[in-house]
Design a protein around this motif. Structure first.
Motif, short mmCIF file in Angstrom:
data_model
loop_
_atom_site.label_atom_id
_atom_site.label_comp_id
_atom_site.label_asym_id
_atom_site.label_seq_id
_atom_site.Cartn_x
_atom_site.Cartn_y
_atom_site.Cartn_z
N ALA A 77 -127.35 -55.03 7.50
CA ALA A 77 -127.15 -53.67 6.94
C ALA A 77 -126.79 -53.76 5.46
CB ALA A 77 -126.05 -52.94 7.72
N ILE A 78 -125.94 -54.74 5.09
CA ILE A 78 -125.55 -54.80 3.67
C ILE A 78 -126.69 -55.33 2.80
CG2 ILE A 78 -123.05 -54.90 4.03
CD1 ILE A 78 -123.22 -57.89 3.51
N LEU A 79 -127.64 -56.02 3.42
CA LEU A 79 -128.82 -56.46 2.66
C LEU A 79 -129.90 -55.38 2.63
CD1 LEU A 79 -129.15 -60.16 3.85
CD2 LEU A 79 -128.35 -59.36 1.64
N ARG A 80 -129.61 -54.25 3.24
CA ARG A 80 -130.56 -53.12 3.31
C ARG A 80 -131.81 -53.49 4.11
NH1 ARG A 80 -130.11 -49.23 -0.76
NH2 ARG A 80 -131.84 -48.28 0.35
N LEU A 81 -131.62 -54.35 5.11
CA LEU A 81 -132.74 -54.70 5.97
C LEU A 81 -132.77 -53.80 7.20
CD1 LEU A 81 -132.42 -58.62 5.84
CD2 LEU A 81 -133.98 -57.16 4.55
N LEU A 82 -131.76 -52.93 7.34
CA LEU A 82 -131.68 -52.05 8.51
C LEU A 82 -131.41 -50.61 8.07
CD1 LEU A 82 -129.47 -54.15 10.96
CD2 LEU A 82 -131.88 -53.62 11.23
N ASP A 83 -132.19 -50.13 7.13
CA ASP A 83 -131.95 -48.76 6.63
C ASP A 83 -132.36 -47.71 7.66
OD1 ASP A 83 -130.91 -49.48 4.26
OD2 ASP A 83 -132.70 -49.15 3.07
N PRO A 84 -131.73 -46.53 7.67
CA PRO A 84 -130.48 -46.24 6.98
C PRO A 84 -129.30 -46.59 7.87
CG PRO A 84 -131.30 -44.25 8.01
CD PRO A 84 -132.26 -45.35 8.38
N VAL A 85 -128.11 -46.75 7.24
CA VAL A 85 -126.93 -46.97 8.06
C VAL A 85 -126.44 -45.60 8.56
CG1 VAL A 85 -126.24 -49.07 6.83
CG2 VAL A 85 -125.30 -46.87 6.13
N THR A 86 -125.59 -45.61 9.57
CA THR A 86 -125.13 -44.35 10.18
C THR A 86 -123.97 -43.75 9.39
OG1 THR A 86 -125.76 -45.36 12.27
CG2 THR A 86 -124.41 -43.37 12.41
N GLY A 88 -120.37 -44.72 6.41
CA GLY A 88 -119.59 -45.67 5.64
C GLY A 88 -120.19 -45.93 4.28
N SER A 89 -119.59 -46.89 3.58
CA SER A 89 -120.07 -47.20 2.23
C SER A 89 -120.04 -48.70 1.99
CB SER A 89 -119.19 -46.49 1.19
OG SER A 89 -117.88 -47.02 1.25
N ALA A 90 -120.83 -49.12 1.01
CA ALA A 90 -120.83 -50.54 0.63
C ALA A 90 -121.17 -50.61 -0.84
CB ALA A 90 -121.85 -51.31 1.44
N SER A 91 -120.34 -51.33 -1.60
CA SER A 91 -120.69 -51.49 -3.01
C SER A 91 -120.75 -52.98 -3.34
CB SER A 91 -119.71 -50.76 -3.91
OG SER A 91 -118.46 -51.40 -3.89
N PHE A 92 -121.73 -53.29 -4.18
CA PHE A 92 -121.94 -54.68 -4.58
C PHE A 92 -121.77 -54.76 -6.09
CE2 PHE A 92 -124.78 -58.13 -5.97
CZ PHE A 92 -124.24 -59.17 -5.24
N GLN A 93 -120.79 -55.50 -6.55
CA GLN A 93 -120.45 -55.60 -7.96
C GLN A 93 -120.32 -54.20 -8.58
OE1 GLN A 93 -123.60 -58.23 -9.26
NE2 GLN A 93 -122.37 -60.02 -8.82
N GLY A 94 -119.70 -53.30 -7.81
CA GLY A 94 -119.41 -51.96 -8.28
C GLY A 94 -120.56 -50.97 -8.12
N GLN A 95 -121.72 -51.42 -7.68
CA GLN A 95 -122.87 -50.53 -7.55
C GLN A 95 -122.98 -50.07 -6.09
OE1 GLN A 95 -126.21 -52.52 -9.24
NE2 GLN A 95 -127.41 -50.67 -9.42
N ASP A 96 -123.29 -48.79 -5.88
CA ASP A 96 -123.41 -48.25 -4.53
C ASP A 96 -124.63 -48.85 -3.84
OD1 ASP A 96 -123.72 -46.84 -2.19
OD2 ASP A 96 -123.25 -44.89 -3.08
N LEU A 97 -124.36 -49.78 -2.97
CA LEU A 97 -125.42 -50.57 -2.34
C LEU A 97 -126.32 -49.73 -1.43
CD1 LEU A 97 -126.37 -53.45 -1.98
CD2 LEU A 97 -124.50 -53.83 -0.40
N LEU A 98 -125.72 -48.71 -0.81
CA LEU A 98 -126.48 -47.95 0.18
C LEU A 98 -127.29 -46.82 -0.45
CD1 LEU A 98 -123.79 -47.81 3.01
CD2 LEU A 98 -125.55 -49.53 2.60
N ALA A 99 -127.02 -46.52 -1.74
CA ALA A 99 -127.71 -45.40 -2.38
C ALA A 99 -128.87 -45.83 -3.27
CB ALA A 99 -126.71 -44.58 -3.21
N VAL A 100 -128.84 -47.08 -3.75
CA VAL A 100 -129.88 -47.49 -4.71
C VAL A 100 -131.23 -47.64 -4.03
CG1 VAL A 100 -128.32 -48.70 -6.29
CG2 VAL A 100 -129.40 -49.97 -4.43
N GLY A 101 -132.28 -47.44 -4.82
CA GLY A 101 -133.64 -47.60 -4.31
C GLY A 101 -134.51 -48.15 -5.42
N GLY A 102 -135.79 -48.31 -5.11
CA GLY A 102 -136.79 -48.71 -6.09
C GLY A 102 -136.42 -49.97 -6.85
N ASP A 103 -136.52 -49.88 -8.17
CA ASP A 103 -136.32 -51.05 -9.02
C ASP A 103 -134.89 -51.58 -8.96
OD1 ASP A 103 -138.31 -52.39 -10.34
OD2 ASP A 103 -137.31 -52.04 -12.28
N GLU A 104 -133.94 -50.61 -8.87
CA GLU A 104 -132.52 -51.00 -8.80
C GLU A 104 -132.27 -51.87 -7.56
OE1 GLU A 104 -129.40 -47.94 -10.76
OE2 GLU A 104 -130.46 -47.24 -8.98
N LEU A 105 -132.87 -51.44 -6.44
CA LEU A 105 -132.69 -52.19 -5.20
C LEU A 105 -133.33 -53.58 -5.33
CD1 LEU A 105 -131.75 -52.41 -2.28
CD2 LEU A 105 -133.84 -51.25 -1.56
#
Ligand code: SF4
Length: 357
Positions: A77-86, A88-105
């Motif tokens: 789930a934290i690697l975004r291999l199981l989108d979407p999560v049900t 909660g939140s997860a941030s990676f180096q301060g970036q919202d891991l569950l919200a980013v898409g496209g190039d950012e992801l």
């Protein structure tokens, strides 16, 4: 089985606890069960049901529990291999891991890699080692020419203990299980990630090979400074590599503590049972009464109250009551557990609760 003695285990370097790399709060991942002509959702498998933890720079967090406890789902789930999560939140180096898409992801994925359990099926049998390890280097534009790619792959093979000249043009079937896992590690470190999810990365290997791979991962961590989420079945596997260990049961963390503390003072009955399940080296040693009995209950219909109660030798009536919340205690610095028994531990501070069923 390899007959050689297990190599000495490399000592782990201290993590940088001032820098949080990954912060996960109340993460939930439920899988719907559908039935009937219209595929109506009739229930959910609550594979991950409110999991909170941080990982610091250069830290290894061991994630342990039996099959079906949800540990692999957390990693994916934290690697975004199981989108979407049900939830909660997860941030990676301060970036919202569950919200980013496209190039950012795509950029974030470069910094977060995975090493899979099965060194046989995780490598494409039709690709050479050079292609497997070098593919991401080309995709992310890190190398521009074939020569550059070959040189970089050779450096990586050397780093993971493979022969950069003899092995580079070979195919996965020409290697042993341990060597294949080294190829998987070379692929994972190629982009110099900040976090690697080691998803049961040594579970399929012989014990002596497990120790070699764990040593290699520790050496690489020391050199490169990345963090690991190290997922495994048993507490014996994560002991030497982990700075801290989280024990999961049916979708939740039931105990988390610095590694040395957890092994010296296991406090949750499930952790105690997992530790007692580690095979004794002395065949004449008496059977441990805490030995884990029974199976993990069906996650579609978990037990009421505390999910562990049908297997817990300390269970009381209140542990089995429907919707009974389970108190969470801090029993020492960095050591938390979810169990009513915390009230009997001198100095334990109640810091919250997990909802019951
Ligand atoms: Fe056992 Fe009760 Fe603690 Fe659950 S809350 S682990 S059933 S003592």
């Amino acid at each position: 089985m390899s007959g050689g003695a297990a190599p000495a285990v490399v000592r782990r370097k201290a993590a940088d606890t001032s820098r949080v790399v990954l912060s996960v709060k109340d993460l939930k991942k439920w899988f719907p069960i559908r039935k009937g002509l219209f595929s109506k959702v009739v229930a959910h498998v609550k594979a991950v049901d409110g999991v909170t933890f941080d990982i610091h720079a250069g830290e290894t967090l061991g994630f342990v529990g039996e099959s079906g406890c949800g540990k692999t789902t957390v990693g994916r789930a934290i690697l975004r291999l199981l989108d979407p999560v049900t939830g909660g939140s997860a941030s990676f180096q301060g970036q919202d891991l569950l919200a980013v898409g496209g190039d950012e992801l795509r950029q974030l994925r470069r910094k977060m890699q995975i090493i899979f359990q099965d060194p046989y099926s995780s490598l494409n049998p039709r690709m050479t080692v050079e292609s497997i390890v070098g593919e991401a280097l080309t995709v992310h534009g890190i190398v521009r020419t074939t020569k550059e790619r070959r040189e970089r792959v050779q450096e990586l093979l050397k780093k993971v203990g493979l022969d950069p000249v003899r092995h580079i043009a070979r195919y996965p079937h020409e290697f042993s299980g341990g060597q294949r896992q080294r190829i998987g590690i070379a692929r994972a470190i190629a982009l110099e990630p900040d976090l690697i999810v080691c998803d049961e990365a040594v579970s399929a290997l012989d014990v002596s090979i497990q120790a070699q791979i764990i040593n290699l991962l520790q050496q690489l961590q020391e050199e490169m400074g990345m963090s690991y989420l190290f997922i495994a079945h048993g507490l014996n596997v994560v002991e030497h590599i982990s700075h801290r260990v989280a024990v999961m049961y049916l979708g939740r963390i039931v105990e988390i503590a610095p590694s040395d503390r957890l092994y010296d003072h296991p406090s949750h009955p499930y952790t105690q049972a997992l530790l007692s399940a580690i095979p004794e080296t002395d065949p004449d040693a008496p059977m441990n009464p805490e030995q884990l009995q029974g199976e993990v209950p069906n996650p579609i219909n978990p037990p009421a109250g505390c999910r562990f109660h049908p297997r817990c030798r300390f269970a009381e009536a209140r542990c089995k009551a429907k919707d009974q919340p389970i108190p969470v205690w801090r029993i020492a610095p960095g050591h938390e557990m979810a169990c009513i028994l915390g009230e009997k531990i001198p100095g334990a501070e109640r810091i919250g609760e997990q909802p019951g069923f």
